[in-house]
Design a protein around this motif. Structure first.
Motif, short mmCIF file in Angstrom:
data_model
loop_
_atom_site.label_atom_id
_atom_site.label_comp_id
_atom_site.label_asym_id
_atom_site.label_seq_id
_atom_site.Cartn_x
_atom_site.Cartn_y
_atom_site.Cartn_z
N THR A 139 22.89 -39.84 -15.69
CA THR A 139 21.80 -40.71 -16.14
C THR A 139 20.53 -39.90 -16.38
O THR A 139 19.84 -40.08 -17.40
CB THR A 139 21.55 -41.81 -15.12
OG1 THR A 139 22.73 -42.59 -14.95
CG2 THR A 139 20.41 -42.71 -15.56
N ASN A 143 18.76 -39.36 -20.07
CA ASN A 143 17.37 -39.74 -20.30
C ASN A 143 16.54 -38.56 -20.81
O ASN A 143 15.66 -38.72 -21.67
CB ASN A 143 16.75 -40.30 -19.02
CG ASN A 143 17.32 -41.67 -18.65
OD1 ASN A 143 17.81 -42.40 -19.51
ND2 ASN A 143 17.26 -42.02 -17.38
N SER A 157 17.33 -45.25 -29.80
CA SER A 157 17.44 -45.86 -28.48
C SER A 157 16.55 -47.10 -28.35
O SER A 157 16.74 -47.91 -27.45
CB SER A 157 17.08 -44.85 -27.39
OG SER A 157 15.75 -44.38 -27.56
N THR A 161 21.39 -51.21 -26.98
CA THR A 161 21.31 -51.71 -25.60
C THR A 161 21.10 -50.59 -24.61
O THR A 161 20.31 -50.69 -23.68
CB THR A 161 22.58 -52.48 -25.25
OG1 THR A 161 22.79 -53.51 -26.22
CG2 THR A 161 22.48 -53.11 -23.87
N THR A 162 21.82 -49.48 -24.82
CA THR A 162 21.74 -48.35 -23.89
C THR A 162 22.06 -47.07 -24.64
O THR A 162 22.78 -47.09 -25.66
CB THR A 162 22.73 -48.52 -22.72
OG1 THR A 162 22.81 -47.30 -21.97
CG2 THR A 162 24.12 -48.88 -23.21
N SER A 165 25.66 -46.28 -25.32
CA SER A 165 26.44 -47.13 -26.22
C SER A 165 27.19 -46.27 -27.24
O SER A 165 26.82 -45.12 -27.51
CB SER A 165 25.52 -48.10 -26.95
OG SER A 165 24.65 -47.39 -27.83
#
Length: 223
Positions: A139, A143, A157, A161-162, A165
């Motif tokens: 994660t 990021n 992004s 949604t994420t 994805s």
């Protein structure tokens, strides 16, 4: 008190372990200071077994107790004790060493061990913690990567949604492989996302200026 009991108290530190073996009448049978390396622990275990130790107790000192426990658990019954409860027990003389006091308390059945799971359960817990650590690392790195893309004007992004994805990952891998045409990149975005925000918006979101390194000061490539 069982007159046949021979117990041991262990005072565990980062660099050393103090052992006190005590008999049924509180007579000290053996005392010695050991190192904490594996050969030292195995020698200590052998010394304890040779002197008839069937029970031992130690304080739960940071993580230093774990290798000691693992080395002794197959040879005798062990108790892991909260240091707070050991210190709160009444009757201790000021000149008594910690290992001796632990052995005496164990001999008198004054202490209750904390729950320590079986080795296989400990291994499962370690694996679970490792999985959690890896997920956190993934994660964090995802990021960081998206932040670098955002600095380059790549804003996909904002509309998915994420960042994990399929649409985002397909576009990202396409850019890595050298595809920089926004019209081609839009084709990799899920139709629902394109319909929701509009083709022109998504095309603008995948249009940016990518740098060859994070500083943004060297050669650039417009997409």
């Amino acid at each position: 008190m069982d007159r046949n009991r021979t117990v041991a108290g262990l005072d565990v530190h980062k660099d050393s372990i103090y052992l006190c073996i005590m008999g049924h009448d509180e007579v000290i049978i053996f005392e010695k200071k050991y190192g904490v390396l594996t050969p030292d622990l195995r020698q200590m275990c052998n010394d304890m077994v040779e002197r008839g130790v069937t029970e031992a107790a130690m304080e739960s000192t940071a993580v230093y107790w774990v290798p000691v426990w693992n080395e002794l658990c197959e040879s005798m019954e062990l108790k892991l004790v909260n240091p707070y409860f050991i210190k709160q027990l009444p009757g201790r003389k000021s000149d008594v060493k910690d290992a001796q006091w632990i052995a005496e308390c164990l001999l008198k059945n004054l202490i209750k061990g904390s729950f320590v799971p079986e080795p296989i359960v400990q291994d499962m817990r370690k694996l679970n913690r490792r999985i959690m650590d890896l997920n956190e690392d993934m994660t964090y790195n995802c990021n960081k990567l998206d932040a670098a893309m955002q600095r380059s004007g790549f804003r996909l992004s904002n509309y998915v949604t994420t960042i994990k994805s399929k649409s985002y990952q397909k576009v990202l891998h396409a850019i890595i492989d050298g595809t920089t045409d926004p019209d081609e990149l839009v084709k990799m975005v899920h139709g629902r996302t394109v319909n929701k925000h509009g083709r022109d918006t998504i095309r603008a979101a995948v249009t940016g200026r990518l740098y060859h390194h994070a500083s943004g000061c060297s050669e650039t490539k417009e997409i």
